[in-house]
Scaffold this active site. Structure first.
Site, PDB file in Angstrom:
ATOM      1  CG  ASP A 184      -9.725  63.588 -31.324  1.00 21.05           C
ATOM      2  OD1 ASP A 184     -10.541  64.050 -30.514  1.00 21.05           O
ATOM      3  OD2 ASP A 184     -10.032  63.268 -32.478  1.00 21.05           O
ATOM      4  CG  HIS A 185     -11.116  67.860 -26.936  1.00 21.61           C
ATOM      5  ND1 HIS A 185     -11.277  68.348 -28.208  1.00 21.61           N
ATOM      6  CD2 HIS A 185     -12.306  68.016 -26.338  1.00 21.61           C
ATOM      7  CE1 HIS A 185     -12.515  68.786 -28.354  1.00 21.61           C
ATOM      8  NE2 HIS A 185     -13.170  68.589 -27.228  1.00 21.61           N
ATOM      9  CG  HIS A 247     -13.564  65.808 -32.347  1.00 19.80           C
ATOM     10  ND1 HIS A 247     -12.313  65.660 -31.795  1.00 19.80           N
ATOM     11  CD2 HIS A 247     -13.778  67.152 -32.397  1.00 19.80           C
ATOM     12  CE1 HIS A 247     -11.811  66.858 -31.506  1.00 19.80           C
ATOM     13  NE2 HIS A 247     -12.680  67.774 -31.880  1.00 19.80           N
TER      14      HIS A 247
HETATM   15  C1  BG6 Z   1     -13.108  71.345 -31.285  1.00 20.30           C
HETATM   16  C2  BG6 Z   1     -13.614  72.089 -32.497  1.00 20.30           C
HETATM   17  O1  BG6 Z   1     -12.129  70.415 -31.640  1.00 20.30           O
HETATM   18  O2  BG6 Z   1     -14.189  70.674 -30.664  1.00 20.30           O
HETATM   19  C3  BG6 Z   1     -14.716  73.068 -32.100  1.00 20.30           C
HETATM   20  O3  BG6 Z   1     -12.543  72.793 -33.092  1.00 20.30           O
HETATM   21  C4  BG6 Z   1     -15.807  72.346 -31.334  1.00 20.30           C
HETATM   22  O4  BG6 Z   1     -15.266  73.696 -33.231  1.00 20.30           O
HETATM   23  C5  BG6 Z   1     -15.218  71.529 -30.191  1.00 20.30           C
HETATM   24  O5  BG6 Z   1     -16.699  73.326 -30.838  1.00 20.30           O
HETATM   25  C6  BG6 Z   1     -16.270  70.665 -29.547  1.00 20.30           C
HETATM   26  O6  BG6 Z   1     -15.751  70.083 -28.398  1.00 20.30           O
HETATM   27  P1  BG6 Z   1     -16.676  69.656 -27.188  1.00 20.30           P
HETATM   28  O7  BG6 Z   1     -15.737  69.030 -26.218  1.00 20.30           O
HETATM   29  O8  BG6 Z   1     -17.305  70.920 -26.683  1.00 20.30           O
HETATM   30  O9  BG6 Z   1     -17.671  68.713 -27.733  1.00 20.30           O
END
Ligand code: BG6
Length: 492
Positions: A184-185, A247
């Site tokens: 989960d980045h 997230h």
């Molecule tokens: C991803 C989603 O996991 O996270 C995207 O699939 C979203 O839809 C993105 O835009 C948002 O990531 P960040 O790091 O730009 O907040």
């Protein structure tokens, strides 16, 4: 950076889906930066695997173009060439065992003996089981002696509870849980990790971090962008699967968890699972009251979107956590596409003073805002006496900005940290099987009610707004409001 935890063996990383967007955009710029910082293992090779028929040279050129476009730092061509010498590519299918045998032979030849392997699935989840199965069938997951085999799985992990359980079952056939790294980045983001440091590396917050002092919590992940060429994928998932199951619930767990006994993977993840298990699951009647779903105007006219699509691009949800710390404290979560601003923030709104000795004053409650992105930092809002008045108060902010405290560009890409952790065998910032399933068990009833009963009705919102009016009503019914404008304003 502390000493790196490598075992001295050569390490190969294999990226499945290597010709895709993620590899070019995130994985290679992150891996190159780790290489630049001397954090990759001493003998480290990367093999891309995918359907596009690249030669090694074409693969390197494709990634070099990606670096120029997506790396958010300067790099030298000389250093790139050094790094690129260890980049290779193999054309193959995911369902073909013979192709996996070819991979096994190529890797064995390249490694020439004992080596570690990190398999990265930059693939749609339906391809995880067959890929793991073929790796297993060609004996590529077997650990022996000192070497290790680890598999990184990209999100989304399933589309509901049943599919996540099934997916876990499939991958567990060939892998132990401690070999699996579900990404989960958000957990790789510095500011997200800093939630734990704010809470547990300081003494001043913990005594008041509970229902006695906190009125409610707001977690906002708003995005300015729309579908970004992912119409087909997005229309099949929608905002709850795309952002909430992973997230937003992860952010909630970090805010709400008990202090873990250590920063180790088990201790940390046990506490996160405990929070998820304490969140009150919703009945269909509760879904109607505690959730809002929205779709931005003209979403159905977007290319690749069905004319009658009911996929939500916005959601707001009120969760309650039934434990001693949080009983009665609402957690309001919201996220959406095509909103006014890109803003990821957590607002801890404290209670009002029980009584006031400053008559005629509107005293605003204290607020701790964790700005996760952009303009990363932490602000504490409190009341001060306005100078040259008898008893007027004004809200002021104590502000910490990453740029000021640590310098511009101090924050690395989230994938950099996660890749380093996977290479070093630290699973703290990855989600465990039970964690993923518990998160789905909270999202499932909402999805089912939305789909089966169409309640609450799908609201519409103007692109560039803060979401549908119904999302304001959700808080207004509790005598509260979203604090976005206020939080942004105090920043200026
Ligand atoms: C991803 C989603 O996991 O996270 C995207 O699939 C979203 O839809 C993105 O835009 C948002 O990531 P960040 O790091 O730009 O907040």
């Amino acid at each position: 950076m502390n000493n790196l935890l490598y075992n001295g063996l050569p390490t190969t990383m294999i990226i499945f889906g290597a010709s895709g967007d993620l590899t070019q955009r995130k994985l290679i710029p992150s891996l190159f930066n780790l290489f630049h910082k001397r954090r990759t293992p001493k003998q480290f090779k990367i093999f891309g695997y995918g359907g596009t028929p690249y030669t090694d040279e074409q693969f390197r050129e494709h990634l070099y173009q990606g670096m120029k476009q997506f790396a958010d730092y300067e790099f030298s061509d000389d250093e790139w060439n050094l790094f690129a010498a260890d980049l290779h590519y193999l054309v193959g299918k995911y369902a073909e065992k013979d192709d996996f045998q070819k991979l096994a032979d190529t890797l064995a030849q390249s490694e020439g003996g004992a080596a570690n392997r990190l398999y990265y699935m930059a693939l749609p989840p339906m391809l995880f089981p067959v890929t793991v199965e073929n790796l297993d069938a060609t004996h590529q997951l077997h650990e022996s002696g000192n070497n290790w085999r680890r598999v990184v799985l990209e999100k989304p992990f399933g589309t509901d509870l049943a599919s996540a359980v099934e997916l876990n079952k499939q991958v567990h056939k060939a892998l132990n849980e401690n070999q699996i790294y579900r990404i989960d980045h958000y957990l790789g983001k510095e500011t997200v990790q800093n939630i734990l440091f704010t809470r547990f590396a300081n003494t001043i917050f913990e005594p008041i971090w509970n229902r006695n002092y906190i009125d409610h919590v707001q977690i906002t992940v708003s995005e300015k962008v729309g579908l970004e060429h992912r119409a087909k994928f997005y229309d099949s998932v929608g905002v709850l699967r795309d952002m909430f199951q992973n997230h937003l619930l992860q952010l909630l767990t970090l805010v709400a968890m008990e202090p873990p006994a250590s920063f180790g993977a088990s201790a940390l993840r046990n506490e996160k699972v405990k929070v998820l298990s304490a969140i009150r699951p919703m009945s269909p009647e509760q879904v109607a009251v505690h959730t809002v779903r929205g779709q931005y105007k003209d979403y159905r006219k977007e290319e690749g979107i069905a004319a009658n699509s009911t996929t939500p691009t916005y959601a707001a949800v009120r969760f309650y956590i039934d434990n001693w710390r949080w009983e009665g404290v609402p957690f309001y979560l919201r996220s959406g596409k095509n909103l006014a601003e890109k803003q990821t923030q957590i607002i801890i709104q404290f209670k009002e003073p029980p009584t006031t000795m400053f008559p005629m004053q509107t005293i605003r409650p204290n607020m701790l805002v964790l700005y996760l992105q952009p303009d990363e930092g932490v602000h504490l809002r409190f009341e001060a006496k306005a100078p040259d008045t008898v008893n007027e108060t004004r809200s002021v902010d104590m502000e910490f900005h990453y740029d000021d405290a640590f310098g511009k560009s101090s924050i690395p890409e989230a994938y950099e940290r996660l890749l380093l952790d996977a290479l070093q065998g630290d699973a703290s910032l990855f989600t465990r099987a039970d964690e993923v399933e518990t998160a789905w068990s909270l999202i499932d009833p909402i999805l089912q009610t939305w789909d089966a009963h169409q309640t609450p009705p799908l609201a519409s919102y103007k692109p560039g707004s803060w979401g549908p009016p119904e999302s304001y009503d959700l808080l207004a019914r509790d005598g509260r409001r979203w604090l976005d404008e206020e939080a942004s304003a105090s920043d200026k």
